[in-house]
Motif scaffolding. Structure first.
Motif, short mmCIF file in Angstrom:
data_model
loop_
_atom_site.label_atom_id
_atom_site.label_comp_id
_atom_site.label_asym_id
_atom_site.label_seq_id
_atom_site.Cartn_x
_atom_site.Cartn_y
_atom_site.Cartn_z
N LEU A 173 20.41 -17.21 49.27
CA LEU A 173 21.22 -17.60 50.44
C LEU A 173 20.39 -17.60 51.67
O LEU A 173 20.46 -18.59 52.45
CB LEU A 173 22.43 -16.82 50.53
CG LEU A 173 23.43 -16.87 49.51
CD1 LEU A 173 24.47 -15.60 49.54
CD2 LEU A 173 24.36 -18.26 49.66
N MET A 174 19.55 -16.67 51.84
CA MET A 174 18.91 -16.41 53.00
C MET A 174 17.58 -17.58 53.26
O MET A 174 17.33 -17.99 54.17
CB MET A 174 18.24 -15.20 53.07
CG MET A 174 19.23 -14.09 53.77
SD MET A 174 18.54 -12.30 54.11
CE MET A 174 18.35 -11.52 52.66
N ASP A 192 27.87 -11.02 54.12
CA ASP A 192 29.04 -10.80 53.62
C ASP A 192 29.04 -10.47 52.15
O ASP A 192 29.99 -9.55 51.79
CB ASP A 192 30.12 -11.92 53.76
CG ASP A 192 30.30 -12.49 55.34
OD1 ASP A 192 30.24 -11.29 56.09
OD2 ASP A 192 30.82 -13.51 55.47
N THR A 193 28.27 -10.91 51.48
CA THR A 193 28.04 -10.55 49.91
C THR A 193 27.39 -9.33 49.89
O THR A 193 28.06 -8.31 49.02
CB THR A 193 27.10 -11.60 49.22
OG1 THR A 193 27.82 -12.84 49.60
CG2 THR A 193 26.90 -11.14 47.70
N ALA A 252 19.28 -9.71 56.48
CA ALA A 252 20.48 -10.68 56.98
C ALA A 252 20.93 -10.12 58.25
O ALA A 252 21.07 -11.24 59.00
CB ALA A 252 21.61 -10.64 55.89
N ASN A 286 18.08 -20.35 52.30
CA ASN A 286 18.81 -21.67 52.74
C ASN A 286 19.30 -21.29 54.17
O ASN A 286 20.22 -22.12 54.50
CB ASN A 286 19.57 -21.92 51.62
CG ASN A 286 19.10 -22.37 50.17
OD1 ASN A 286 18.10 -23.09 50.46
ND2 ASN A 286 19.77 -22.19 49.18
N GLY A 287 19.11 -20.45 54.60
CA GLY A 287 19.53 -19.92 56.23
C GLY A 287 20.96 -19.59 56.05
O GLY A 287 21.71 -19.54 57.31
N GLU A 288 21.66 -19.41 55.07
CA GLU A 288 23.01 -18.93 54.85
C GLU A 288 23.07 -17.28 54.93
O GLU A 288 23.60 -16.51 54.37
CB GLU A 288 23.74 -19.44 53.47
CG GLU A 288 23.51 -20.74 53.62
CD GLU A 288 24.01 -21.19 52.19
OE1 GLU A 288 25.10 -20.60 51.42
OE2 GLU A 288 23.37 -22.28 51.71
N TYR A 289 22.63 -16.65 56.27
CA TYR A 289 22.62 -15.34 56.44
C TYR A 289 24.10 -14.65 56.67
O TYR A 289 24.02 -13.64 56.01
CB TYR A 289 21.74 -15.23 57.91
CG TYR A 289 20.60 -15.86 57.83
CD1 TYR A 289 19.67 -15.20 57.17
CD2 TYR A 289 20.04 -16.81 58.59
CE1 TYR A 289 18.42 -15.74 56.99
CE2 TYR A 289 19.00 -17.33 58.67
CZ TYR A 289 18.08 -16.93 57.68
OH TYR A 289 16.60 -17.54 57.79
N GLN A 290 24.93 -15.20 57.09
CA GLN A 290 26.45 -14.74 57.09
C GLN A 290 26.80 -14.69 55.72
O GLN A 290 27.57 -13.31 55.48
CB GLN A 290 27.19 -15.84 58.03
CG GLN A 290 28.61 -14.96 58.41
CD GLN A 290 28.51 -13.59 59.04
OE1 GLN A 290 27.80 -13.60 59.97
NE2 GLN A 290 29.11 -12.49 58.43
N GLU A 291 26.70 -15.49 55.03
CA GLU A 291 27.23 -15.38 53.70
C GLU A 291 26.48 -14.36 52.78
O GLU A 291 26.83 -13.52 52.26
CB GLU A 291 27.20 -16.77 52.97
CG GLU A 291 27.93 -16.61 51.60
CD GLU A 291 27.88 -18.11 50.82
OE1 GLU A 291 28.29 -17.92 49.54
OE2 GLU A 291 27.57 -18.96 51.52
N ALA A 292 25.25 -14.17 53.11
CA ALA A 292 24.30 -13.20 52.50
C ALA A 292 24.80 -11.66 52.94
O ALA A 292 24.91 -10.79 52.09
CB ALA A 292 22.88 -13.37 52.78
#
Length: 185
Positions: free
Chosen positions: A145-146, A156-157, A177, A148-154
């Motif tokens: 996730l990180m 939250d997970t 994150a 791919n730049g999906e820091y908020q989802e990382a």
């Protein structure tokens, strides 16, 4: 053949119980276990009882190192214990905890894998390996996730797990994150 206990320069049951009643005296206990190891006679490793005694002394000294936050020494003593008894469950658990405290999740994971191979009927080791496998998969997911730049989802997970986990790798991933999102608390 039984270990010839008459070769011991001391009796473990006479020295350890009364001197280890104060569980707060970690350094004193560590010294006593070390003295016990130094009193083992030459050739003790030829006897199952001698190997078992050495494994227990190393494993118990490892606990004292762990309590003193000397994690490398803990791992070393657990390794020595396992050399004498490859089925010493507590040594695997203590080694795994020390590796986790050092932040070395991959080596801790490998330790659990070896322990389950050596002790396939250990429910405790099986459960720890199952938890570690889940955490390992979670870390891979979060790292993807990180990447791919999906820091908020990382974030939250990881958020619900970080508060209750002793996995330093999860803490570091959560910190990465947070930092990527600009959170500095």
């Amino acid at each position: 053949a039984l270990f010839p206990s008459h070769l011991l320069l001391f009796s473990p049951t006479s020295i350890f119980p009364h001197n280890l009643q104060n569980k707060q005296d970690v350094a004193g206990a560590r010294i006593l276990y070390g003295e016990g190891l130094s009193c083992l006679p030459p050739g003790f490793e030829k006897y199952p009882d001698g190997r078992e005694l050495a494994a227990s002394l190393y494993a118990n000294r490892a606990v004292t190192f762990f309590r003193e936050k000397k994690f490398i020494e803990t791992v070393n003593d657990c390794n020595k214990s396992l050399e004498f008894d490859s089925k010493h469950e507590k040594s695997y658990i203590r080694k795994w905890r020390a590796l986790m405290a050092l932040g070395n999740f991959e080596d801790a994971f490998k330790c659990l894998q070896v322990s389950v191979r050596e002790l396939p009927n250990s429910d405790r080791l099986g459960e720890e390996l199952e938890n570690a496998t889940e955490q390992r998969e979670l870390l891979l997911t979060v790292n993807d996730l990180m990447a791919n730049g999906e820091y908020q989802e990382a974030r939250d997970t990881l958020k619900p797990l970080v508060k209750t986990s002793d996995n330093v790798s999860l803490w570091l991933a959560a910190a990465r994150a947070d930092a990527s999102l600009g959170y500095t608390e």
